[in-house]
Design a protein around this motif. Structure first.
Motif, PDB file in Angstrom:
ATOM      1  N   UNK A 159       9.676   9.299   3.921  1.00 19.20           N
ATOM      2  CA  UNK A 159      10.063   9.229   2.515  1.00 19.20           C
ATOM      3  C   UNK A 159       9.147  10.139   1.701  1.00 19.20           C
ATOM      4  N   UNK A 160       9.711  11.022   0.892  1.00 13.16           N
ATOM      5  CA  UNK A 160       8.895  12.043   0.228  1.00 13.16           C
ATOM      6  C   UNK A 160       7.948  11.526  -0.845  1.00 13.16           C
ATOM      7  N   UNK A 161       8.131  10.295  -1.298  1.00 14.09           N
ATOM      8  CA  UNK A 161       7.264   9.773  -2.355  1.00 14.09           C
ATOM      9  C   UNK A 161       6.071   8.992  -1.806  1.00 14.09           C
ATOM     10  N   UNK A 162       5.898   9.002  -0.476  1.00 13.69           N
ATOM     11  CA  UNK A 162       4.821   8.229   0.151  1.00 13.69           C
ATOM     12  C   UNK A 162       3.733   9.169   0.659  1.00 13.69           C
ATOM     13  N   UNK A 163       2.484   8.783   0.430  1.00  8.13           N
ATOM     14  CA  UNK A 163       1.344   9.524   0.963  1.00  8.13           C
ATOM     15  C   UNK A 163       0.410   8.547   1.672  1.00  8.13           C
ATOM     16  N   UNK A 164      -0.339   9.065   2.638  1.00 12.22           N
ATOM     17  CA  UNK A 164      -1.297   8.257   3.400  1.00 12.22           C
ATOM     18  C   UNK A 164      -2.670   8.885   3.300  1.00 12.22           C
ATOM     19  N   UNK A 165      -3.670   8.058   3.056  1.00 10.95           N
ATOM     20  CA  UNK A 165      -5.067   8.473   3.138  1.00 10.95           C
ATOM     21  C   UNK A 165      -5.731   7.615   4.202  1.00 10.95           C
ATOM     22  N   UNK A 166      -6.222   8.262   5.253  1.00  9.19           N
ATOM     23  CA  UNK A 166      -6.905   7.538   6.325  1.00  9.19           C
ATOM     24  C   UNK A 166      -8.390   7.479   5.999  1.00  9.19           C
ATOM     25  N   UNK A 167      -8.760   6.471   5.254  1.00  8.33           N
ATOM     26  CA  UNK A 167     -10.129   6.308   4.774  1.00  8.33           C
ATOM     27  C   UNK A 167     -10.297   4.845   4.377  1.00  8.33           C
ATOM     28  N   UNK A 168     -11.514   4.460   4.107  1.00  5.52           N
ATOM     29  CA  UNK A 168     -11.799   3.092   3.678  1.00  5.52           C
ATOM     30  C   UNK A 168     -11.883   3.020   2.165  1.00  5.52           C
ATOM     31  N   UNK A 169     -11.159   2.087   1.582  1.00  5.82           N
ATOM     32  CA  UNK A 169     -11.275   1.814   0.155  1.00  5.82           C
ATOM     33  C   UNK A 169     -12.503   0.926  -0.059  1.00  5.82           C
ATOM     34  N   UNK A 170     -13.498   1.439  -0.755  1.00  4.73           N
ATOM     35  CA  UNK A 170     -14.765   0.717  -0.872  1.00  4.73           C
ATOM     36  C   UNK A 170     -14.926  -0.020  -2.193  1.00  4.73           C
ATOM     37  N   UNK A 171     -14.154   0.378  -3.208  1.00  2.00           N
ATOM     38  CA  UNK A 171     -14.237  -0.338  -4.472  1.00  2.00           C
ATOM     39  C   UNK A 171     -12.962  -0.113  -5.265  1.00  2.00           C
ATOM     40  N   UNK A 172     -12.713  -1.042  -6.183  1.00  2.00           N
ATOM     41  CA  UNK A 172     -11.542  -0.937  -7.053  1.00  2.00           C
ATOM     42  C   UNK A 172     -11.916  -1.490  -8.419  1.00  2.00           C
ATOM     43  N   UNK A 173     -11.354  -0.880  -9.447  1.00  2.00           N
ATOM     44  CA  UNK A 173     -11.636  -1.345 -10.806  1.00  2.00           C
ATOM     45  C   UNK A 173     -10.400  -1.139 -11.679  1.00  2.00           C
TER      46      UNK A 173
END
Length: 300
Positions: free
Chosen positions: A69-83
């Protein structure tokens, strides 16, 4: 680029959530560190259409389909914080950089904490197991054990005779009450009060367990419910509320998978009391659909 939704976690729940949003033509970013809870298991069972497949193979095929699907992207990394930010959320990555979105879906999963018994960890997912529905069929007909680790362990002890002759190891801490003892007896379960102190055999196989009094009891598979903790600090950072279950915390969500923080949804093992592949995927579908409802301005 500001995404409509960031999905943190790329296993069964996260990919199922992202798929609903992808099919709604929304901009979705999946962030995944590649450490799913089921990575210790060679096969997934009881998942309709996928029975016997390796969990990582299911994930890879799901990811392949999702990324078409063209609207999807993947980042292979760890999410370490969110705000929270004006109009949405920002997620920081271990490898550097940030990503922004209007909504978040936390499919962060949980981490298992096993009792510190020699031989337990190296057999986890092979002959030390958590769920008879997921793995009982493959070890059926052989001597089985339940290693008590919480007050509901006796319930699991009563289930297991459908798969094989069962010994319930109280570990000297989880003695069945009168009703439980009567039920275990009616099911033919042997109750053993001397604690298990070591697992025997060439791992990942299991031949027997050694007890504190020196006796050796033949066991081919040992079922236990590990204590759990959140596999990521993001929910706590965002101020999401938790409920305490018998095995550890879980994210508090409503029927629409909305957490106590507006704009943050949650799915999978981190937000459900019962854990298996089908339930994780189903909760992800609900989270994705309900996040889309919010994007459309519909009240939950």
């Amino acid at each position: 680029m500001v995404h409509d939704v960031i999905v943190v976690g790329g296993s069964f729940a996260g990919l199922s959530a992202a798929m609903q949003l992808a099919r709604a033509r929304r901009r979705v970013l999946v962030i995944d560190a590649g450490r799913p809870r089921n990575r210790f298991a060679a096969a997934s069972h009881g998942f309709l259409g996928q029975d016997g497949q390796a969990p990582m193979a299911i994930r890879q095929e799901g990811l392949r389909q999702l990324l078409a699907y063209p609207t999807v992207a993947l980042v292979e990394d760890e999410a370490v914080s969110a705000r929270r930010t004006d109009g949405g959320f920002t997620v920081a990555l271990a490898g550097g950089g940030e990503a922004a979105s209007s909504y978040l879906i936390l499919a962060i999963g949980v981490a298992d904490e096993l009792p510190p018994i020699p031989g337990l960890q190296e057999r986890w997912g092979a002959t030390v197991l958590h769920c008879p529905y997921c793995h009982g069929y493959e070890v059926a007909g052989r001597p089985l054990g339940v290693l008590a680790n919480h007050p509901l362990s006796a319930h699991q002890g009563g289930m297991l005779p459908d798969w094989g002759p069962t010994t319930y190891f109280t570990q000297g801490a989880f003695e069945p009450d009168a009703a439980q003892a009567a039920y275990l007896a009616s099911r033919g379960v042997t109750v053993e009060r001397s604690p298990v102190v070591e697992l025997l055999g060439a791992a990942p196989d299991l031949e027997a367990v050694r007890l504190a009094d020196g006796r050796v009891v033949p066991v081919a598979a040992l079922f236990t419910a590990a204590r759990i903790r959140m596999a990521s600090p993001l929910a706590e950072q965002l101020g999401c509320a938790f409920d305490e279950g018998p095995l550890g915390p879980r994210l508090r969500v409503d029927d629409f998978k909305q957490t106590t923080v507006p704009g943050v949804f949650a799915a999978g093992d981190a937000a459900t009391p019962m854990h298996n592949a089908t339930l994780a995927s189903a909760s992800g579908v609900m989270a994705g659909v309900c996040a889309h409802r919010s994007l459309m301005g519909m009240a939950a």
